[in-house]
Design an enzyme around this catalytic site. Structure first.
Site, PDB file in Angstrom:
ATOM      1  CG  ASP A  41     -82.738  56.681   4.224  1.00  0.00           C
ATOM      2  OD1 ASP A  41     -83.358  55.945   4.438  1.00  0.00           O
ATOM      3  OD2 ASP A  41     -82.912  57.979   4.383  1.00  0.00           O
ATOM      4  CG  ASP A  74     -94.642  44.137   2.760  1.00  0.00           C
ATOM      5  OD1 ASP A  74     -95.778  44.157   1.816  1.00  0.00           O
ATOM      6  OD2 ASP A  74     -94.346  45.154   3.136  1.00  0.00           O
TER       7      ASP A  74
HETATM    8  P1  AMP Z   1     -93.001  49.936   4.890  1.00  0.00           P
HETATM    9  O1  AMP Z   1     -93.865  50.510   3.953  1.00  0.00           O
HETATM   10  O2  AMP Z   1     -92.438  50.398   5.841  1.00  0.00           O
HETATM   11  O3  AMP Z   1     -93.528  48.452   5.493  1.00  0.00           O
HETATM   12  O4  AMP Z   1     -91.794  49.331   3.814  1.00  0.00           O
HETATM   13  C1  AMP Z   1     -91.903  48.483   2.740  1.00  0.00           C
HETATM   14  C2  AMP Z   1     -90.547  48.109   2.014  1.00  0.00           C
HETATM   15  O5  AMP Z   1     -89.626  49.115   2.114  1.00  0.00           O
HETATM   16  C3  AMP Z   1     -89.897  47.234   3.280  1.00  0.00           C
HETATM   17  O6  AMP Z   1     -89.077  46.203   2.578  1.00  0.00           O
HETATM   18  C4  AMP Z   1     -88.973  48.233   4.131  1.00  0.00           C
HETATM   19  O7  AMP Z   1     -87.756  47.485   4.595  1.00  0.00           O
HETATM   20  C5  AMP Z   1     -88.649  49.134   2.871  1.00  0.00           C
HETATM   21  N1  AMP Z   1     -88.155  50.389   3.413  1.00  0.00           N
HETATM   22  C6  AMP Z   1     -89.167  51.431   3.795  1.00  0.00           C
HETATM   23  N2  AMP Z   1     -88.352  52.537   4.229  1.00  0.00           N
HETATM   24  C7  AMP Z   1     -87.246  52.149   3.788  1.00  0.00           C
HETATM   25  C8  AMP Z   1     -85.798  53.095   4.171  1.00  0.00           C
HETATM   26  N3  AMP Z   1     -86.088  54.381   4.514  1.00  0.00           N
HETATM   27  N4  AMP Z   1     -84.716  52.523   3.650  1.00  0.00           N
HETATM   28  C9  AMP Z   1     -84.673  51.308   3.099  1.00  0.00           C
HETATM   29  N5  AMP Z   1     -85.743  50.482   3.056  1.00  0.00           N
HETATM   30  C10 AMP Z   1     -87.037  50.776   3.361  1.00  0.00           C
HETATM   31 MG    MG Z   2     -93.205  47.170   6.440  1.00  0.00          MG
END
Ligand code: AMP
Ligand code: MG
Length: 483
Positions: free
Chosen positions: A115, A244
């Site tokens: 979201d 990432d």
């Molecule tokens: P993270 O686990 O927070 O490092 O996120 C992994 C991937 O998911 C990254 O590309 C983030 O931008 C995406 N992501 C995580 N949470 C959200 C969210 N609520 N809405 C959109 N993208 C998300």
């Molecule tokens: Mg991340």
């Protein structure tokens, strides 16, 4: 803030332009004066609140989401990108430029099923840990502020949206290089352009030629090893070491279900979504190398394999050197005549201590803080009473005392120990208490905790309860990845 737009202008095709989705009823939940100075800001004004919550344009800013990919829990996801973080550009400050990002500012082309929002709980945790790690001397991205809102968002239950304003020397991740190496939109030229940009921005002493690329990768290996050595010494578990989430600068980055150790345990897992413990505390050094190997693979078109392998082979040496440097300071082991033999001895001495802490289920931070008040010259230490196997401790103590040798001034020695062994860390239960108070409209506990974490080595006798082990409800809190 005064911006330059180097990434935006020089790396067209490495991001998408986006419009932030502003927060309704934005309000400051937290603000770091210290981080504000980095980008030339003074105070949290009403105008800045509207700007950083995405409701009004920030003068001089561009709005873009970067594209990258990454290995997540071992598997390759070919396209990730900023799903909810929006970059504004590089802001000028007295110590150089800082990327400014609004994390949680709405949908982007990379949001996939998400979201585009961050929940208050995770925004506050990211803010606190960035500032906590910084004040512990651990390389990290920073956080300027947290802005709350009344926008409802749904995770396991309904929560509210918030934005963390993140500052980073760079937002370029290992995953950027993977994307431009492996994806159809990438290729050697695109990869090279990204490497050239990274080097010219952040490694100005290196040239953008074959030899410079090799030297640069060596630096990345060394900086990553150094960051992880810091984590191991301070007892920090990141929780989601996907490629990432690995900053190319070797800064701790993109915090989710992280935790500082309470009880020492190599097997400690802080992430609810990691039942197998891929990212358990004791796995982090190995994962750091694994991630660097993925980065090296992405760089093969540009750097010859022998150079990459030679650099990867230095990882262990950097990791051990930095870990030993930190741990020797914590234990008060002199560095006068160190060599391979002394390194081996000291590693074994430190390892035996952590194994005894684990066996006796002792608190890591409290145990190390002891070095600021123990009598290092006592023939027997009453610290032994804390251990289940006293004779094991006694023999460790004999070895330790011998290694210390004569100490000219015990109180000076103790003061040196308290300057490197924090009394206060961001224990999960403390973050949780502050978050619950925010939910109830009380910001004081959050601000108190934030303030305390800027001086983690000081005694603060009136706040000593913040140094305590978690109460029963706060033991083994495992955080969800949903943030
Ligand atoms: P993270 O686990 O927070 O490092 O996120 C992994 C991937 O998911 C990254 O590309 C983030 O931008 C995406 N992501 C995580 N949470 C959200 C969210 N609520 N809405 C959109 N993208 C998300
Ligand atoms: Mg991340």
């Amino acid at each position: 803030m005064k911006f330059k737009q180097d990434y935006f202008e020089q790396l067209v095709g490495y991001y998408s332009q986006v419009n932030p989705q502003g927060l309704t009823n934005p309000h400051w939940l937290a603000w770091s004066d210290d981080a504000a100075k980095l980008v030339g800001l003074n105070e949290p004004t009403p105008q800045l609140l509207q700007q950083l919550s995405g409701n009004a344009p920030v003068p001089g800013a561009s709005y873009y989401a970067q594209v990258y990919s990454g290995h997540q829990f071992g598997g390759y996801t070919p396209r990730l990108g900023d799903g909810r973080a929006i970059l504004l550009g590089e802001a000028y400050g007295p110590k150089g430029y800082w990327d400014v990002a609004l994390k949680g500012a709405g949908l982007t082309p990379y949001s996939r099923q998400g979201d585009g929002r961050a929940v208050m709980r995770s925004a506050v945790r990211e803010f606190l840990v960035s500032e906590a790690l910084h004040h512990l001397g651990v390389p990290t991205t920073r956080a300027l502020a947290v802005i709350g809102s009344d926008i409802p968002v749904w995770r396991e239950s309904q929560e509210t949206a918030a934005i963390t304003v993140r500052l980073a020397r760079s937002h370029i991740r290992f995953g950027h290089f993977e994307y431009f190496s492996h994806s159809p939109e990438g290729g050697k030229d695109k990869l090279q352009q990204l490497v050239d940009f990274t080097i010219s921005q952040h490694y100005p002493d290196l040239c953008c030629d074959a030899s410079g690329y090799g030297q640069w990768f060596n630096r990345v290996v060394a900086d990553t090893a150094k960051m992880i050595a810091h984590w191991q010494a301070v007892g920090f578990a990141h929780g989601v070491m996907n490629t990432d989430n690995m900053s190319i600068m070797g800064d701790s980055f993109d915090f989710g279900p992280f935790a500082f150790l309470d009880t020492f345990s190599e097997d400690f897992i802080c992430n609810h979504s990691d039942p197998e413990g891929r990212y358990a505390f004791g796995q982090q050094p190995g994962v750091g190398l694994w991630n660097l190997q993925r980065l090296a693979q992405a760089l093969v078109p540009l750097i010859d394999s022998d150079t990459l392998i030679a650099a990867l082979n230095t990882y262990q040496q950097h990791l051990v050197a930095h870990y030993l440097k930190n741990m020797r300071a914590k234990l008060g082991l002199s560095t006068d005549s160190i060599g391979q033999q002394q390194d081996d001895f000291d590693l074994a001495l430190i390892g035996e201590l952590t194994m005894m802490l684990e066996q006796s289920q002792l608190d890591y931070t409290q145990s190390l803080r002891r070095f600021s008040y123990i009598d290092p010259q006592a023939t027997r230490s009453d610290w032994a009473d804390d251990f289940v196997d006293r004779s094991r401790f006694d023999s460790w103590w004999q070895q330790y005392r011998q290694r210390l040798g004569d100490i000219a001034d015990v109180s000076v020695w103790q003061a040196q120990r308290s300057a490197v062994n924090p009394k206060y860390i961001l224990r999960n239960y403390l973050a949780q208490e502050a978050i619950v108070a925010v939910e109830e409209g009380d910001l004081q506990p959050l601000h108190q905790l934030q303030q305390l974490l800027t001086q983690p080595y000081d005694e603060h006798p009136d706040l000593a309860h913040y140094a305590e082990r978690p109460p029963k409800w706060g033991q083994g809190l495992i955080m969800s990845c949903s943030s």
